[in-house]
Every structure is written in structure tokens, then in C-alpha cells.
Write an enzyme that holds these catalytic residues in place. Structure first.
Site, short mmCIF file in Angstrom:
data_model
loop_
_atom_site.label_atom_id
_atom_site.label_comp_id
_atom_site.label_asym_id
_atom_site.label_seq_id
_atom_site.Cartn_x
_atom_site.Cartn_y
_atom_site.Cartn_z
N ASP A 239 0.88 -1.17 0.00
CA ASP A 239 0.00 0.00 0.00
C ASP A 239 0.93 1.22 0.00
OD1 ASP A 239 -2.06 1.80 0.04
OD2 ASP A 239 -3.16 0.82 1.67
C1 BGC Z 1 -4.94 3.39 0.03
C2 BGC Z 1 -5.00 2.42 -1.14
C3 BGC Z 1 -4.78 3.19 -2.42
C4 BGC Z 1 -3.46 3.90 -2.35
C5 BGC Z 1 -3.13 4.72 -3.58
C6 BGC Z 1 -3.68 4.22 0.02
O1 BGC Z 1 -3.72 5.19 1.00
O2 BGC Z 1 -5.01 2.67 1.25
O3 BGC Z 1 -6.24 1.78 -1.18
O4 BGC Z 1 -4.84 2.30 -3.51
O5 BGC Z 1 -3.48 4.81 -1.25
O6 BGC Z 1 -3.98 5.81 -3.68
#
Ligand code: BGC
Length: 763
Positions: A239
Site C-alpha cells: 500500500d
Molecule cells: C490506500 C489504497 C490506495 C493507495 C493509492 C492508500 O492510502 O489505502 O487503497 O490504492 O493509497 O492511492
């Protein structure tokens, strides 16, 4: 391969040609959304663009901000996972996935960051709107459907957030303390089912720790479970910002760090390899997976690296979003009213109908955070009513969305105007819901109530007109018990995407008949929810103390009242389910159950029933939920029509995770097979006898008499030892370690007999 696409990337040749520095650099993002490219003599590694997800493409424009939020290219905003979950429809969800894949491909994406398969542990989780269900079977099936759709277009899906990321509070550090059975049977099961049915090309690990170790550097999670046990061979990415310690993360099986670490991680990886702390072969495994992903996704790019996708038909996607919005809307209540005792829905026509509630004009159709899409168009319910009925429907906003969620900020004049309109009407369609400020990625809610000013409006309207249809727009559960007596009809529309306004009106007017079923329990009170008091944890740890008792499993264990049960949803007709039968074949891990049931449309309109199959194991060595959803079937029938549905279950439908044996175990004996229209509307239950597999565990000196009795190889000797004991004594002796039984000399059992028993039980 389509004409003009790149020749396949020669992965082994490329890997051999890359220097350690180049390989290390490939394992972190180039910037916020792209992976690095390497172009030099004989080496061509193209970059990949990765973008959110999960219910629309969020390709950021250059002027987005530093956390990747902000303006993005227009894309269809499909219904959120909360609404898609309520469709219980894998065919429709696959079509949504295909449309997502088409848009992603046209916008030049290699990877779409979604879907999310986290289980809705607690209705307060701020990100529940991005998740599909409280149940792992339903969540896993629908996630698989989305992935299959997305990847059919040559774009990778990224199943997220792996794993045990069930809250937003402290999400980047919190330690989820979860026992093995609960992990395997609930939280991992959702991912496992999705992975096995769709093979996502990538998986995104979560931010949090699981039992003390960050997901991003959790070898057990990312290598032992995911790859060795489940046999999955794709790429794991982090993530965004989830990597705490890059070298152990590489060793754990975290292939790609996102976003860029500006060279810091690459330097750490290079140093570790040079110092002998990290085997270069481990780096090669990660790079090979990255190259493999590039080659899978490259099939949709031409030699210039641009997409070969045809232009997207946005109007068709809007229509699909509308269909999915209606399908994900759940008719909760439709009580008879008035002298002719007719339900309010479907609305017969425009006569006497007024619409109240700002959401009818300013729809709340998606959630905030990384999933936020810039829609291609936006349907409002007001416009949809006008389109359906040929003229505008009288409207009053009734409340304002400008202020925060808890205060009564509505000017008195706005409320009075709405009440006056309601007083003049035969039927009021009242749009209520959670304002954007009430729920979002990044924080959790503290209560489940609708805003004070909306409840005050409902009170005031109910005093002048009893014929109210409440339409709800919210990403996660709200409580209804305190107000639902005021509204004979309630429709839960969730956050239903850019076409939601039209989809809801299709359902209200009866153009579409309701097929949605709840993918999560609606509790009576927040205090009733399983993790109440254990959410969101404290001092950096959240203990999943409710264990397996998540969602309906909890309410059924306690026989507790709910507002609306899991699996529930009304239609505009009625159904009967009977002639339920279940046939078992095979033994243990090879057991299979074929369940059949007859469904009859007993009402006056065509409609769709979702027949649900729940399994229970009333007698077991371990505590098992009263009932668990294991399969379901949809059937659409004309009035009076009947049809037999078949649901095929494999042995996992019967198994539990045996923490000592560390595998799935089918314990022989009687199981209940319940078939019904919801978890609380079981039409018929049959009992099946299943021959289990060998679940005996080796004995050791501190095994208990109960364990010696449960082991088939020592059961006879154990029964001899306890045969003279009365019930009370047996209960006591059952929990004696065998050394104690031997030293007390019960029925002549001594240390020599104990040694023989251990040997007989075997490894
Ligand atoms: C989120 C993800 C997301 C990523 C990119 C993170 O903060 O938890 O779900 O895909 O950011 O935006």
C-alpha cells in the site's frame, strides 16, 4: 496478441542483463503512480502506470496534490463496493469489472488498484464503503468477479488490502491481534476465495501489523500463506507508504514498494546484498515477478507504448452503472398503508408524489479518499423523476449539507418549506443519508446515527404525512430502529455511483424490480455490534476478541435481535422455497454437497429470489458459528412460475481451520444445511451425515484425557480408563493432563501405559 503489440518481454534474458543497481531500482516506484523504466542497450523495461480503484479509474492529472488526491481524468464512477456487495450478482459484477478494465486500458493503466476484499468487521470502519461484505464467501466471490472482469481487458487488478485492515484509526501502524482460526476462516478466507477464483495479477499488502509483524514484511503472510499454501504466483505491492523496513520486506515476499522512496530503498537493498544479508536470488525473484507483470500488461500496448484499446463508450458505461446501482439497492421495508392496505412502492405515477431531501438534488454517490472518481456525468434523482414522468416533481431540500454531520444546522425556513410541501402530498419520497464529512477513508465513525437535522426533518414531515418512502445514501450501516416506524417504506441505496440517482428512481417507479440483498447485518444499536468495545483498539493494538463471531455469526450465536438480517431484501413479489434436498458424495477433504431447492414466485409480479445456503456443524470439537453462508443462487421467475435451483458446495463448506494440525479439517458427523431467503428466514433445514477426515492430533504427556478420547487410535483404551467414572468425575478427569491421570493411577493407567498410548497415537 493484437496486431502491433510489443514482442513478448524475454524475462530471463532481461533479468540476466540487469545490474544489481538496476534490479534494486525496479523494486520501488519511480514516482507516485509509475514504476521505473530502464532503457539501454539490449535492455528495455517499460514503466507501468498504477492507479486507483476500486469502483472507477482515478488517473490523476498533473495538478493533483502530493498525496495523489485531486483532479483526475473523467471516468465512470460505478457503484461503490457497499452497493455492489448488495447485488449478490457475480455476472453483473463481472460486467462492471470489464467496464473498469476497458476504461483503465484506454487511460493507459497497467494496474487498477482494487478491488478491496477486507471484511466489514465493524460498521464504524470509515472505509466500509470500499468493501463488499461481512461474509468471506460473498466478499470473495464478488471480488473475484471484479478481478475477472478487469483482467479480461488485459489490465491487472490489485486485490487489497492484504490483510486484517479493518479500520482506519491508526491504520498505518495498528497491530491486529487475531487468532489463527479467525484469520483463516474469516479475514484471509475472503482473499483466498477471490484469489483462487480469479488469480489477480497483483495483490496490495496492507499498512497494519498482523500479530506483531507489518503486513509488508510478514513472511508468513506474503510467502507461506499466499504463495506456498495458496499457490498464487503474482506480484505483491505495498500500500502507498506501507514499507517500514525494505530489506526484510523483500525477504518476506513484498516485490514492489509504492510509491517512490527516492532511491533510499534501492540503496538499502544493494547494501544488504553486498553485505551478504540478503541473497541476490531473492531480489531476482521479485524482479522476475515485476517483469512477468509488465509482460502480462504489455499485451495491450503498441510498439510506441500506447494503448491499443478502442475508445470507451461512456454512455454505455453510465447505463451499466445505472443497472448496477438499482441492483445494489435493497428494499428494506414496504408496509401496507392507507384504506386499501397497499404498499407505497413501486410508485404508481407522479400524482401526489413530492420529493424532499438535498440528496435528491445533490447526490452522495461515492466516498472520500483514494477511491474518489471524477465522474463522466452525474444523474440526480430529481432529473430521473422528471425523465421518468415527463415533468418535474415538486421538491424541497429540507436540510443543508453545508454543515457538519452532528449539528442541527438546517435553517427553520428550509424545514418549514419541506413540511408544507409534505402536507400537500399523497406520498413523500424523502432522501436521507450520511453527509460526506461523516465517513471517509482515513478515519472511523464514532456512531451510526443519521444527522440530527435529518432526523428532525423526518419527525416534522411524519407529523403531516404518514406516507413516507425513505431513500438512504450512506457508505456504511446507519441505525434505523429509532426512526423507521415513521416510514412505511425504506430503500437502502448505499453510495451508488454516478448513475445512482437514475438507478434508484428505476427501482422506486418499478421500471426495475428490487433484487438487492444485504451483504451485512443492520444492527438495532451500535452497542449490539460484535466488536463494540473492541474497536478500534488502544495503544497501537486492536484485539479481534469476538473471534469468528463477525456480523450475522455474532447475532445468531446470541439469538440477538437485528434491525435487518444479513441476506435480507424485499421484492415487489413474493417467493416460496421448498423441496430442499442435500446429497453428499466423497469423504473428508474430497466431500462435496449438492443442494437443491424449488423456488416459486407466489406473488403478482416478476421478480428475482436469491436462494441462500447456510451450513452449521452443531457437534464439533471446536466452537463453530450457528450458520455460515456457503453458497447461493439467483433465479428470476414470472408470477406463478417455479424452478429448481442447485448449489454445489465443496469440502471447504464443511471444514474449519484446525490450529494444531495447521490445515483445513472436515470433522465427521452431522451437519445442517439450511436454505432460505436470508440468514433469519430459513425455509427448510436438512441434516447430512459426513464422513470426516483423520483429525487426530499426536498425543504427548500433557495431552488431556479428552484429547486421548478424541483420538481414534487411543479412544478404546481411553474409554476403558474412564468407563467407571460418573458424569461429574468424567468432566473433571477429561481436562486432566495424561501425566496426572497416570500418577493418580486411574483405572491402572500408569506412566508405562502413557508411553504406549503416545506411541499408539503416532505422529
Ligand atoms: C490506500 C489504497 C490506495 C493507495 C493509492 C492508500 O492510502 O489505502 O487503497 O490504492 O493509497 O492511492
Amino acid at each position: 496478441m493484437p496486431h502491433g503489440t510489443l514482442p513478448a518481454l524475454d524475462i530471463e534474458h532481461t533479468l540476466a542483463a540487469l545490474t544489481l543497481e538496476e534490479k534494486a531500482s525496479l523494486l520501488s516506484g519511480h514516482d507516485f503512480w509509475n514504476t521505473p523504466a530502464i532503457e539501454r542497450d539490449g535492455v528495455h523495461v517499460p514503466a507501468m502506470l498504477l492507479t486507483d480503484g476500486p469502483h472507477g479509474v482515478r488517473k490523476q492529472r498533473a495538478d493533483g496534490n502530493e498525496v495523489g488526491l485531486g483532479d483526475s481524468e473523467p471516468a465512470t464512477c460505478f457503484p461503490t463496493a457497499a452497493a455492489l456487495g448488495s447485488t449478490w450478482d457475480t455476472n453483473l459484477t463481472t460486467r462492471v469489472g470489464e467496464a473498469l478494465g476497458r476504461e483503465a486500458r484506454t487511460l493507459g493503466l497497467s494496474v487498477l488498484l482494487g478491488p478491496g476484499a477486507n471484511i466489514k468487521r465493524d460498521p464504524r470502519c470509515g472505509r466500509n464503503f470500499e468493501y463488499l461484505s461481512e461474509d468471506p464467501v460473498l466478499s470473495g466471490d464478488l471480488a473475484a468477479a471484479l478481478i475477472n472482469g478487469i483482467q479480461s481487458q488485459g489490465v491487472a487488478a490489485s486485490l487489497k488490502h492484504f490483510a486484517a485492515n479493518n479500520q482506519e484509526t491508526d491504520r498505518m501502524r495498528v497491530n491486529a491481534d487475531v487468532d489463527q482460526r479467525t484469520l483463516r476462516e474469516i479475514y484471509l478466507a475472503s482473499f483466498e476465495r477471490a484469489i483462487k477464483a480469479s488469480n489477480p495479477w497483483t495483490i496490495m499488502c496492507s499498512y497494519n501489523k498482523i500479530n506483531g509483524t507489518y503486513a509488508s514484511q510478514n513472511h508468513w503472510l506474503l510467502t507461506e500463506v499466499l504463495r506456498e499454501q495458496w499457490g498464487w504466483d503474482g506480484l505483491v505491492m505495498s500500500d502507498w507508504g506501507a514499507v517500514r523496513d525494505r530489506v526484510p520486506a523483500v525477504a518476506a515476499g513484498l516485490d514492489l514498494e509504492m510509491p517512490s522512496s527516492w532511491g533510499r530503498s534501492a540503496a538499502l537493498v544493494i547494501d544488504a546484498v553486498r553485505a551478504g544479508a540478503l541473497d541476490e536470488a531473492v531480489v531476482d525473484v521479485a524482479v522476475r515477478r515485476l517483469l512477468d507483470l509488465i509482460s502480462k500488461c504489455a499485451a495491450v500496448q503498441d510498439a510506441a507504448g500506447t494503448s491499443t484499446a478502442p475508445a470507451v463508450d461512456h454512455a454505455a458505461h453510465h447505463l451499466l452503472a445505472r443497472e448496477a446501482a438499482a441492483a445494489g439497492t435493497v428494499l428494506l421495508r414496504n408496509e401496507p398503508v392507507g384504506p386499501d392496505a397497499a404498499p407505497l412502492l413501486p410508485l404508481a405515477g407522479p400524482d401526489g408524489v413530492v420529493v424532499i431531501g438535498e440528496f435528491a438534488r445533490t447526490p452522495r454517490y461515492q466516498g472520500a479518499g483514494s477511491s474518489q472518481v471524477n465522474p463522466t456525468e452525474l444523474a440526480t434523482a430529481l432529473e430521473a423523476f422528471a425523465d421518468a414522468w415527463g415533468s418535474p416533481v415538486p421538491f424541497a431540500p429540507g436540510f443543508t449539507l453545508a454543515e457538519g454531520p452532528t449539528t442541527d444546522a438546517t435553517p427553520e425556513a428550509l424545514r418549514s418549506e419541506a413540511v408544507a410541501l409534505a402536507a400537500s402530498a399523497a406520498t413523500v419520497v424523502l432522501f436521507l443519508g450520511l453527509p460526506a464529512a461523516a465517513e471517509s477513508e482515513g478515519f472511523d465513525r464514532t456512531h451510526l446515527s443519521l444527522p440530527v437535522d435529518q432526523l428532525a426533518l423526518l419527525d416534522a414531515v411524519a407529523q403531516v404525512n404518514a406516507h413516507i418512502v425513505a431513500v438512504l445514501s450512506n457508505g456504511a450501516v446507519v441505525t434505523l430502529s429509532e426512526w423507521q416506524h415513521q416510514t412505511p417504506a425504506i430503500v437502502e441505496a448505499w453510495l451508488s455511483g454516478q448513475a445512482g440517482g437514475a438507478g434508484i428512481v428505476d427501482l422506486l417507479t418499478g421500471t426495475v424490480s428490487p433484487t438487492g440483498r444485504l451483504a451485512e447485518t443492520l444492527p438495532v444499536r451500535l452497542e449490539d455490534v460484535p466488536s463494540f468495545g473492541a474497536f478500534p483498539g488502544e495503544l497501537g493494538t486492536v484485539r479481534y476478541g469476538e473471534g469468528l463471531s463477525v456480523g450475522y455469526r455474532h447475532y445468531d450465536l446470541r439469538g440477538a435481535a437485528v434491525a435487518y438480517p444479513f441476506g435480507f431484501g424485499l421484492t415487489y413479489t413474493s417467493f416460496a422455497i421448498d423441496a430442499v434436498d442435500a446429497v453428499v458424495t466423497g469423504v473428508g477433504a474430497h466431500a462435496a454437497v449438492t443442494v437443491t431447492a424449488r423456488v416459486t414466485n407466489t406473488g403478482g409480479r416478476a421478480g428475482t429470489e436469491v436462494v441462500q445456503v447456510y451450513i452449521g456443524d452443531p457437534e464439533s470439537l471446536v466452537a463453530r458459528p450457528v450458520r455460515e453462508l456457503k453458497g447461493y443462487a439467483r433465479v428470476t421467475l414470472e408470477p406463478g412460475e417455479a424452478s429448481t435451483v442447485t448449489v454445489e458446495l465443496d469440502s471447504r463448506a464443511l471444514a474449519y481451520w484446525h490450529p494444531t494440525l495447521e490445515r483445513w479439517a472436515v470433522e465427521g458427523g452431522a451437519f445442517t444445511v439450511e436454505v432460505g431467503a436470508s440468514s433469519r428466514d430459513i425455509a427448510a433445514s436438512v441434516t447430512i451425515d459426513v464422513e470426516g477426515d483423520d483429525i487426530s492430533t499426536p498425543l504427548h504427556e500433557l495431552s488431556t484425557m479428552r484429547e486421548m478420547r478424541a483420538n481414534p487410535k487411543t479412544a478404546a483404551e481411553a474409554e476403558r480408563i474412564v468407563s467407571h467414572l460418573d458424569v461429574g468425575m468424567l468432566a473433571m478427569v477429561d481436562d486432566f493432563p495424561l501425566t496426572v491421570v497416570a500418577d493418580f493411577g486411574i483405572a491402572g493407567f500408569d506412566r508405562a501405559a502413557l508411553a504406549r498410548a503416545i506411541e499408539t497415537a503416532g505422529a
